[in-house]
Design a protein around this motif. Structure first.
Motif: not given
Length: 300
Positions: A63, A276, A280, A284
């Motif tokens: 990300c 993971d 995440a 966010e």
């Protein structure tokens, strides 16, 4: 990215700048927040290895390279380090992230309601090394506690003097005269700082531009004249001790300013997370900060 491409990305990119520049004094607190207690290290070298591992995990997360982070501010040791055998600035550029370097060496004791920077020794050599590694710009922080005109003038004078050295070294300076958001004189300090910066920007010679990293003002859009000033490439905001939710809400009220958050970006990350879960949580945070930054940027 070459220098021109990095300039365009910072000036017009729809994203924010991650602050990954915790230094020696703030590293223990950052590690503790990450879930690594002080018993985990017995020397500065071990401590810096742990914080480098945290930063490497952030930078290599899928990300982080998704286009929402347009820049990252590094501590000197991080700039000199590697990720997977690749110099950190090069690894960032490969992910479309423009690298900056924190250059200040801490703060002097408070005087006239402010803390100016300690002298930055061997700055020219540091700038030469940073530029050779592909670094685009620098960041230097001082702190304003009270609305003292003399103190704020001293802060701005020093920031502009350092900025001129950085520009001479071929890099783009971020001036960070942070206003303490817990100060009882925050609103007046914001106004004095804005006016002092506008005067200093008006007095700049040549065509160079600088960046500003500011505390989010008590009065929304107070810094809009700085956002619009022709000498300013971009205005970014620090989170200043606000939670991510609070910082994003404050940011969205200020047109044209994007985030450069540290604690608000990292607050939900923990060393013990699975990959993971880590990705995440980071994703966010990036989504929240990107949304607040782009909403404010579009309004600007």
């Amino acid at each position: 990215m070459n220098f021109s491409e990095m300039t365009d990305r910072i000036a017009h990119g729809q994203g924010f700048i991650a602050a990954l520049d915790q230094s020696g004094g703030s590293t223990p607190k950052a590690l503790t927040g990450y879930g690594v207690e002080q018993a985990a290290w017995t020397s500065d070298e071990e401590m810096f290895a742990l914080i480098h591992a945290m930063r490497s995990r952030i930078i290599t997360s899928p990300c982080f390279g998704g286009g929402k982070v347009i820049g990252a501010i590094l501590f000197e040791r991080t700039m000199d380090g590697e990720i997977g055998g690749i110099p950190v600035p090069e690894a960032l550029i490969a992910r479309g992230v423009v690298p900056f370097l924190k250059i200040d060496k801490g703060l002097e004791p408070e005087r006239d309601g402010v803390q100016v920077m300690k002298p930055i020794r061997d700055l020219e050599a540091l700038l030469t090394r940073a530029k050779a590694l592909g670094v685009f710009g620098t960041k230097a922080r001082s702190v304003i506690h009270l609305a003292d005109p003399d103190g704020i003038a001293a802060i701005v004078d020093q920031q502009m003097a350092v900025a001129q050295q950085v520009l001479a070294g071929g890099l783009v300076p971020i001036l960070e005269p942070e206003v303490n958001v817990r100060s009882a004189e925050r609103g007046e300090a914001d106004r004095l700082l804005r006016d002092a910066l506008l005067n200093a920007l008006d007095a700049m010679q040549g065509g160079a531009r600088v960046m500003l990293k500011l505390s989010l003002p008590e009065t929304a859009n107070l810094f809009k004249p700085l956002v619009d000033h022709p000498r300013v490439l971009r205005v970014v905001a620090l989170s200043g001790g606000f939670s991510r939710r609070e910082a994003c809400a404050e940011l969205a009220r200020n047109d044209g300013i994007i985030a450069s958050f540290s604690r608000a970006l990292l607050e939900d990350l923990r060393d013990g997370m699975s990959d993971d879960a880590f990705d995440a949580a980071l994703g966010e945070a990036i989504d929240d900060i990107h949304a607040a930054s782009t909403a404010a940027a579009k309004a600007g």
